[in-house]
Write a protein that holds these residues in place. Sequence first.
Motif, mmCIF file in Angstrom:
data_model
loop_
_atom_site.group_PDB
_atom_site.id
_atom_site.type_symbol
_atom_site.label_atom_id
_atom_site.label_comp_id
_atom_site.label_asym_id
_atom_site.label_seq_id
_atom_site.Cartn_x
_atom_site.Cartn_y
_atom_site.Cartn_z
ATOM 1 N N PHE A 188 28.487 69.160 41.808
ATOM 2 C CA PHE A 188 27.266 69.718 41.246
ATOM 3 C C PHE A 188 26.040 69.224 42.003
ATOM 4 O O PHE A 188 25.013 69.884 42.050
ATOM 5 N N ALA A 189 26.103 68.043 42.595
ATOM 6 C CA ALA A 189 24.937 67.427 43.225
ATOM 7 C C ALA A 189 24.460 68.216 44.439
ATOM 8 O O ALA A 189 23.291 68.138 44.795
ATOM 9 N N TYR A 190 25.326 68.978 45.067
ATOM 10 C CA TYR A 190 24.928 69.710 46.272
ATOM 11 C C TYR A 190 23.909 70.799 45.969
ATOM 12 O O TYR A 190 22.971 71.006 46.712
ATOM 13 N N GLY A 191 24.086 71.499 44.857
ATOM 14 C CA GLY A 191 23.181 72.604 44.581
ATOM 15 C C GLY A 191 22.356 72.403 43.341
ATOM 16 O O GLY A 191 21.734 73.348 42.856
ATOM 17 N N TRP A 192 22.346 71.206 42.790
ATOM 18 C CA TRP A 192 21.638 70.965 41.539
ATOM 19 C C TRP A 192 20.139 71.073 41.728
ATOM 20 O O TRP A 192 19.563 70.453 42.600
ATOM 21 N N GLN A 193 19.490 71.891 40.952
ATOM 22 C CA GLN A 193 18.046 72.115 40.927
ATOM 23 C C GLN A 193 17.488 72.614 42.254
ATOM 24 O O GLN A 193 16.370 72.280 42.621
ATOM 25 N N LEU A 194 18.240 73.384 42.967
ATOM 26 C CA LEU A 194 17.696 73.986 44.189
ATOM 27 C C LEU A 194 16.908 75.241 43.878
ATOM 28 O O LEU A 194 16.047 75.634 44.652
ATOM 29 N N GLY A 195 17.210 75.884 42.772
ATOM 30 C CA GLY A 195 16.493 77.090 42.411
ATOM 31 C C GLY A 195 17.016 78.287 43.196
ATOM 32 O O GLY A 195 17.973 78.195 43.966
ATOM 33 N N PRO A 196 16.366 79.429 43.017
ATOM 34 C CA PRO A 196 16.834 80.616 43.744
ATOM 35 C C PRO A 196 16.533 80.484 45.235
ATOM 36 O O PRO A 196 15.573 79.823 45.628
ATOM 37 N N PRO A 197 17.342 81.091 46.063
ATOM 38 C CA PRO A 197 17.084 80.999 47.503
ATOM 39 C C PRO A 197 15.799 81.745 47.862
ATOM 40 O O PRO A 197 15.485 82.776 47.270
ATOM 41 N N PRO A 198 15.055 81.214 48.813
ATOM 42 C CA PRO A 198 13.809 81.892 49.198
ATOM 43 C C PRO A 198 14.127 83.214 49.908
ATOM 44 O O PRO A 198 15.081 83.316 50.679
ATOM 45 N N LYS A 199 13.324 84.214 49.613
ATOM 46 C CA LYS A 199 13.527 85.516 50.249
ATOM 47 C C LYS A 199 12.861 85.499 51.614
ATOM 48 O O LYS A 199 11.658 85.277 51.732
ATOM 49 N N GLN A 200 13.685 85.707 52.621
ATOM 50 C CA GLN A 200 13.163 85.686 53.985
ATOM 51 C C GLN A 200 13.478 87.009 54.665
ATOM 52 O O GLN A 200 14.494 87.637 54.389
ATOM 53 N N GLU A 201 12.611 87.353 55.520
ATOM 54 C CA GLU A 201 12.860 88.546 56.318
ATOM 55 C C GLU A 201 13.871 88.203 57.401
ATOM 56 O O GLU A 201 13.977 87.061 57.842
ATOM 57 N N ILE A 202 14.601 89.172 57.816
ATOM 58 C CA ILE A 202 15.598 88.956 58.857
ATOM 59 C C ILE A 202 14.867 88.695 60.173
ATOM 60 O O ILE A 202 14.043 89.499 60.618
ATOM 61 N N THR A 203 15.156 87.548 60.748
ATOM 62 C CA THR A 203 14.518 87.185 62.011
ATOM 63 C C THR A 203 15.588 87.084 63.079
ATOM 64 O O THR A 203 16.754 86.804 62.799
ATOM 65 N N SER A 204 15.169 87.295 64.285
ATOM 66 C CA SER A 204 16.123 87.219 65.385
ATOM 67 C C SER A 204 16.122 85.842 66.043
ATOM 68 O O SER A 204 16.910 85.580 66.929
ATOM 69 N N CYS A 205 15.212 84.991 65.610
ATOM 70 C CA CYS A 205 15.112 83.673 66.198
ATOM 71 C C CYS A 205 16.216 82.777 65.633
ATOM 72 O O CYS A 205 16.292 82.538 64.427
ATOM 73 N N LYS A 206 17.085 82.271 66.501
ATOM 74 C CA LYS A 206 18.212 81.460 66.065
ATOM 75 C C LYS A 206 17.733 80.142 65.445
ATOM 76 O O LYS A 206 18.279 79.675 64.449
ATOM 77 N N MET A 207 16.727 79.532 66.004
ATOM 78 C CA MET A 207 16.235 78.266 65.490
ATOM 79 C C MET A 207 15.628 78.441 64.092
ATOM 80 O O MET A 207 15.740 77.554 63.251
ATOM 81 N N CYS A 208 15.007 79.566 63.832
ATOM 82 C CA CYS A 208 14.460 79.819 62.500
ATOM 83 C C CYS A 208 15.577 79.899 61.477
ATOM 84 O O CYS A 208 15.460 79.396 60.352
ATOM 85 N N GLN A 209 16.700 80.521 61.833
ATOM 86 C CA GLN A 209 17.839 80.611 60.917
ATOM 87 C C GLN A 209 18.433 79.233 60.670
ATOM 88 O O GLN A 209 18.789 78.898 59.542
ATOM 89 N N ILE A 210 18.550 78.416 61.696
ATOM 90 C CA ILE A 210 19.134 77.081 61.544
ATOM 91 C C ILE A 210 18.242 76.219 60.661
ATOM 92 O O ILE A 210 18.719 75.500 59.778
ATOM 93 N N ASP A 211 16.926 76.296 60.863
ATOM 94 C CA ASP A 211 16.005 75.486 60.069
ATOM 95 C C ASP A 211 16.038 75.873 58.593
ATOM 96 O O ASP A 211 15.904 75.024 57.718
ATOM 97 N N SER A 212 16.230 77.143 58.292
ATOM 98 C CA SER A 212 16.234 77.560 56.897
ATOM 99 C C SER A 212 17.612 77.428 56.256
ATOM 100 O O SER A 212 17.725 77.463 55.034
ATOM 101 N N PHE A 213 18.659 77.253 57.061
ATOM 102 C CA PHE A 213 20.019 77.182 56.519
ATOM 103 C C PHE A 213 20.348 75.797 55.981
ATOM 104 O O PHE A 213 20.873 75.647 54.884
ATOM 105 N N PHE A 214 20.039 74.758 56.734
ATOM 106 C CA PHE A 214 20.433 73.400 56.357
ATOM 107 C C PHE A 214 19.412 72.777 55.417
ATOM 108 O O PHE A 214 18.220 73.057 55.497
ATOM 109 N N ARG A 215 19.897 71.908 54.532
ATOM 110 C CA ARG A 215 18.995 71.164 53.650
ATOM 111 C C ARG A 215 18.230 70.139 54.467
ATOM 112 O O ARG A 215 18.786 69.489 55.343
#
Length: 176
Positions: free
Chosen positions: A134-161
Motif C-alpha cells: 500500500f505504501a507505494y501508491g498511498w495518497q498519491l491522488g489521481p495521476p496528472p493529466k499530461q499532453e502527449i509529448t515526444s520528448c523522452k526525458m519529459c516522459q521519464i521525469d513524469s514517470f518515476f517518483r
Amino acid sequence: MARQLNMDTMRQNFWKEEYLREMLLRCEWRRKYGPLLKAKQKAKAAARLPLKLPTLQPKTPLPAPSVPKAEPPKAPSPVSAALPQSEMYPVQPAIRALLYEGISHDFQGRYRYLNTRKLDNPEKRYFFPITTSFAYGWQLGPPPKQEITSCKMCQIDSFFRKNGAFALLDPRDLAF
C-alpha cells in the motif's frame, strides 16, 4: 498375486480351510487380547482428556482504605476514544445494500458489491496502509493529466517518483 482360474475341488477345499483357520485365529486372538486392548484404549482416552482443576471459592474482599482524592478522575483522552475497531472505514449503506440484491452468478449481489468497493482508492477504504504494498501508491491522488509529448526525458521525469519508493512522502511530490 494373480488369481488362478484352474480351481478344482481340492484347491477350493484348501482355501475354505485357510479362511476358516484364519478366522478362528482372529477370534482366538480377540478372546485372548481383547480385554487388554480395551483397557489400553480407555487409558489413552483418559490421558487425552483435559485436566480439571478444582474450583476455588472467592475470598471476601478486604475493605479498601479511605484515602482522600486530590485530583478529579481524568476523562479518557479523545485520541484513545477515536481509535477505530477495524482497519477499514465503515461501508456506505447504499453500497452495502448491493450485497442483498440478486446473486453473484448474475453479476449482482456480492460480485457487484466487491467490484464497486474495488473502484474506491485504498485511502477511502482504510484508515492506514495495511500492507507494505500500500505504501507505494498511498495518497498519491489521481495521476496528472499530461499532453502527449515526444520528448523522452519529459516522459521519464513524469514517470518515476521523485522521492523514491521507500522514502517518506514529501507534500510537494503528492499530486492533488
